[in-house]
Write an enzyme that holds these catalytic residues in place. Structure first.
Site, PDB file in Angstrom:
ATOM      1  N   ASP A  10       0.961  -1.029   0.004  1.00 48.25           N
ATOM      2  CA  ASP A  10      -0.036   0.021  -0.019  1.00 48.25           C
ATOM      3  C   ASP A  10       0.772   1.273   0.184  1.00 48.25           C
ATOM      4  O   ASP A  10       0.986   2.052   0.943  1.00 48.25           O
ATOM      5  CB  ASP A  10      -0.958   0.338   1.198  1.00 48.25           C
ATOM      6  N   ASP A  15       6.640   1.198   2.117  1.00 46.63           N
ATOM      7  CA  ASP A  15       6.607   0.357   1.148  1.00 46.63           C
ATOM      8  C   ASP A  15       7.313   0.748  -0.074  1.00 46.63           C
ATOM      9  O   ASP A  15       7.975  -0.236  -0.773  1.00 46.63           O
ATOM     10  CB  ASP A  15       4.940   0.370   0.598  1.00 46.63           C
ATOM     11  N   ASN A  40      -2.459   2.766   3.271  1.00 47.93           N
ATOM     12  CA  ASN A  40      -1.923   4.207   3.734  1.00 47.93           C
ATOM     13  C   ASN A  40      -2.671   5.111   3.066  1.00 47.93           C
ATOM     14  O   ASN A  40      -3.055   6.116   3.527  1.00 47.93           O
ATOM     15  CB  ASN A  40      -0.449   4.094   3.532  1.00 47.93           C
ATOM     16  N   THR A 126       3.091  -6.101   2.557  1.00 46.29           N
ATOM     17  CA  THR A 126       3.424  -4.913   3.618  1.00 46.29           C
ATOM     18  C   THR A 126       2.150  -3.953   3.856  1.00 46.29           C
ATOM     19  O   THR A 126       2.454  -2.749   4.237  1.00 46.29           O
ATOM     20  CB  THR A 126       4.708  -4.224   2.969  1.00 46.29           C
ATOM     21  N   PHE A 168      -1.225  -0.866  12.146  1.00 48.76           N
ATOM     22  CA  PHE A 168      -2.080  -0.354  11.159  1.00 48.76           C
ATOM     23  C   PHE A 168      -2.521  -1.401  10.315  1.00 48.76           C
ATOM     24  O   PHE A 168      -3.947  -1.523   9.941  1.00 48.76           O
ATOM     25  CB  PHE A 168      -1.472   0.759  10.451  1.00 48.76           C
ATOM     26  N   ASN A 169      -1.781  -2.143   9.776  1.00 43.51           N
ATOM     27  CA  ASN A 169      -2.079  -3.286   8.420  1.00 43.51           C
ATOM     28  C   ASN A 169      -2.944  -4.241   9.189  1.00 43.51           C
ATOM     29  O   ASN A 169      -3.833  -4.693   8.448  1.00 43.51           O
ATOM     30  CB  ASN A 169      -0.761  -3.985   8.065  1.00 43.51           C
ATOM     31  N   HIS A 242       9.342   0.178   8.624  1.00 39.21           N
ATOM     32  CA  HIS A 242       8.604  -1.150   8.763  1.00 39.21           C
ATOM     33  C   HIS A 242       8.772  -2.115   7.662  1.00 39.21           C
ATOM     34  O   HIS A 242       9.099  -3.020   7.669  1.00 39.21           O
ATOM     35  CB  HIS A 242       7.035  -0.732   9.031  1.00 39.21           C
ATOM     36  N   ASP A 243       8.152  -1.466   6.597  1.00 38.74           N
ATOM     37  CA  ASP A 243       8.107  -2.349   5.379  1.00 38.74           C
ATOM     38  C   ASP A 243       9.473  -2.919   4.877  1.00 38.74           C
ATOM     39  O   ASP A 243       9.565  -4.073   4.582  1.00 38.74           O
ATOM     40  CB  ASP A 243       7.214  -1.853   4.245  1.00 38.74           C
TER      41      ASP A 243
HETATM   42  O1  RIB Z   1       2.203  -0.118  10.719  1.00 38.50           O
HETATM   43  C1  RIB Z   1       3.028   0.023   9.934  1.00 38.50           C
HETATM   44  C2  RIB Z   1       2.681  -0.365   8.587  1.00 38.50           C
HETATM   45  O2  RIB Z   1       1.380   0.541   8.291  1.00 38.50           O
HETATM   46  C3  RIB Z   1       3.375  -0.187   7.392  1.00 38.50           C
HETATM   47  O3  RIB Z   1       3.290  -1.367   6.354  1.00 38.50           O
HETATM   48  C4  RIB Z   1       3.175   1.189   6.653  1.00 38.50           C
HETATM   49  O4  RIB Z   1       3.394   1.158   5.365  1.00 38.50           O
HETATM   50  C5  RIB Z   1       1.470   1.139   7.042  1.00 38.50           C
HETATM   51  O5  RIB Z   1       1.036   0.407   5.802  1.00 38.50           O
HETATM   52 CA    CA Z   2       2.695  -0.671   4.012  1.00 39.34          CA
END
Ligand code: RIB
Ligand code: CA
Length: 311
Positions: A10, A15, A40, A126, A168-169, A242-243
């Site tokens: 996303d 990403d 996102n 991701t 979040f994901n 993160h990703d």
């Molecule tokens: O919590 C972080 C994740 O949420 C990452 O993948 C960021 O790109 C968002 O998608």
């Molecule tokens: Ca992401």
């Protein structure tokens, strides 16, 4: 031998940085396609960003497939407060000259897996897990084609980022996440407990800026925006990458520590929606995933920097 992989994402700043490292590594990854999912930012923006990023990486040989524009059950949410309205932070990427495939990402994932030798394709999501889950529900037979799923998502000791109790994901599409964790497929989950160990500190930000190529410059512009937001929200010195942890794990799993875990997801509304219950103390035979607990931040960042430097 390169690993066949589908990146489901996303884009989103992190990403994009993950895709840069992946697309810079053709000897390691045979990228079968990049699929996009609402997360996102809106699906259309994610897809546009994925197309623009493949152009920046000189990898327009890799097809982009637009997927689900909203979660399986919940209405779509976004993280524009982190990634900006364009999803690219402060970076501007030229409009892509090509369009995404006419094939829906879910159908692409199904057809890729259905036609593949058993256990031959890695799924590297991701973003929210909507595309992966819908593909598994629509075509359960495709499970045989999956080598493993390495995903960014969840939180155990770190609690959460979109709420105090969810990452979040997973929060964005908790029902999809539950489908994936209940699939019985080999899963490595890299959650906030580990990704928050990989910060784009000022020194690392400078290393991206001075990498000497367009990709490094764009990555620095992207992360510069998120660094500022992290400073404002968390008082942190450097946003978490993160990703890119998913790509680094696929390239160098020995830079990570994992533990067998039973992971389940709260799908009900309310304070704990999207919470990942990560039981690392239960019987190993009950585990449905490997939960990442630690990474070697210096070596992981050096690996990502070196790969982005190849573009
Ligand atoms: O919590 C972080 C994740 O949420 C990452 O993948 C960021 O790109 C968002 O998608
Ligand atoms: Ca992401």
């Amino acid at each position: 031998m390169s690993r066949k992989v589908i990146f489901d994402c996303d884009p989103g700043v992190d990403d994009c940085i993950a895709l840069m490292a992946a697309l810079a590594s053709p000897d390691d990854f045979e990228v079968l396609g990049v699929s996009t999912v609402a997360g996102n930012v809106r699906l259309e923006v994610c897809t546009r960003n994925a197309l623009a990023l493949t152009a920046l990486a000189g990898r327009e040989d890799v097809a982009v497939y637009a997927g689900c524009p909203r979660p399986m059950v919940e209405p779509a949410i976004a993280a524009r407060h982190i990634h900006g309205e364009t999803g690219l932070g402060a970076a501007k990427l030229p409009d892509p000259e090509r369009a995404a495939s006419d094939i829906h990402a879910v159908d692409f994932i199904i057809e890729a897996l259905r036609g593949a030798p058993a256990g031959s394709i890695t799924l590297a999501p991701t973003g929210p897990l909507t595309n992966i889950a819908v593909a598994l529900v629509k075509a359960p037979d495709i499970a045989k084609g999956v080598r493993e799923i390495v995903l960014m998502g969840g939180a155990r000791s770190e609690g959460g980022n979109i709420t105090a109790s969810a990452e979040f994901n997973i929060y964005a599409d908790p029902h999809a996440a539950r489908v994936v964790f209940q699939s019985g497929l080999p899963i490595t989950a890299i959650g906030l407990d580990t990704t928050l160990q990989l910060r784009c500190t000022p020194a690392r930000h400078e290393a991206l800026k001075t990498l000497g190529n367009a990709a490094g410059e764009v990555a620095a512009q992207m992360i510069g925006h998120v660094n500022q937001v992290y400073g404002e929200i968390y008082g942190a010195e450097g946003a978490a990458l993160h990703d890119p942890c998913v790509v680094a794990y696929l390239l160098a799993p020995k830079l990570f520590e994992t533990a067998p875990a039973f992971i389940d997801v709260e799908t009900r509304a309310g304070l704990t929606r999207g919470h990942t219950s990560v039981d690392v103390y239960g019987p190993a035979e009950d585990a449905n995933a490997s939960w990442a607990t630690r990474l070697d931040a210096e070596k992981v960042f050096a690996l990502l920097l070196e790969r982005i430097g190849r573009l």
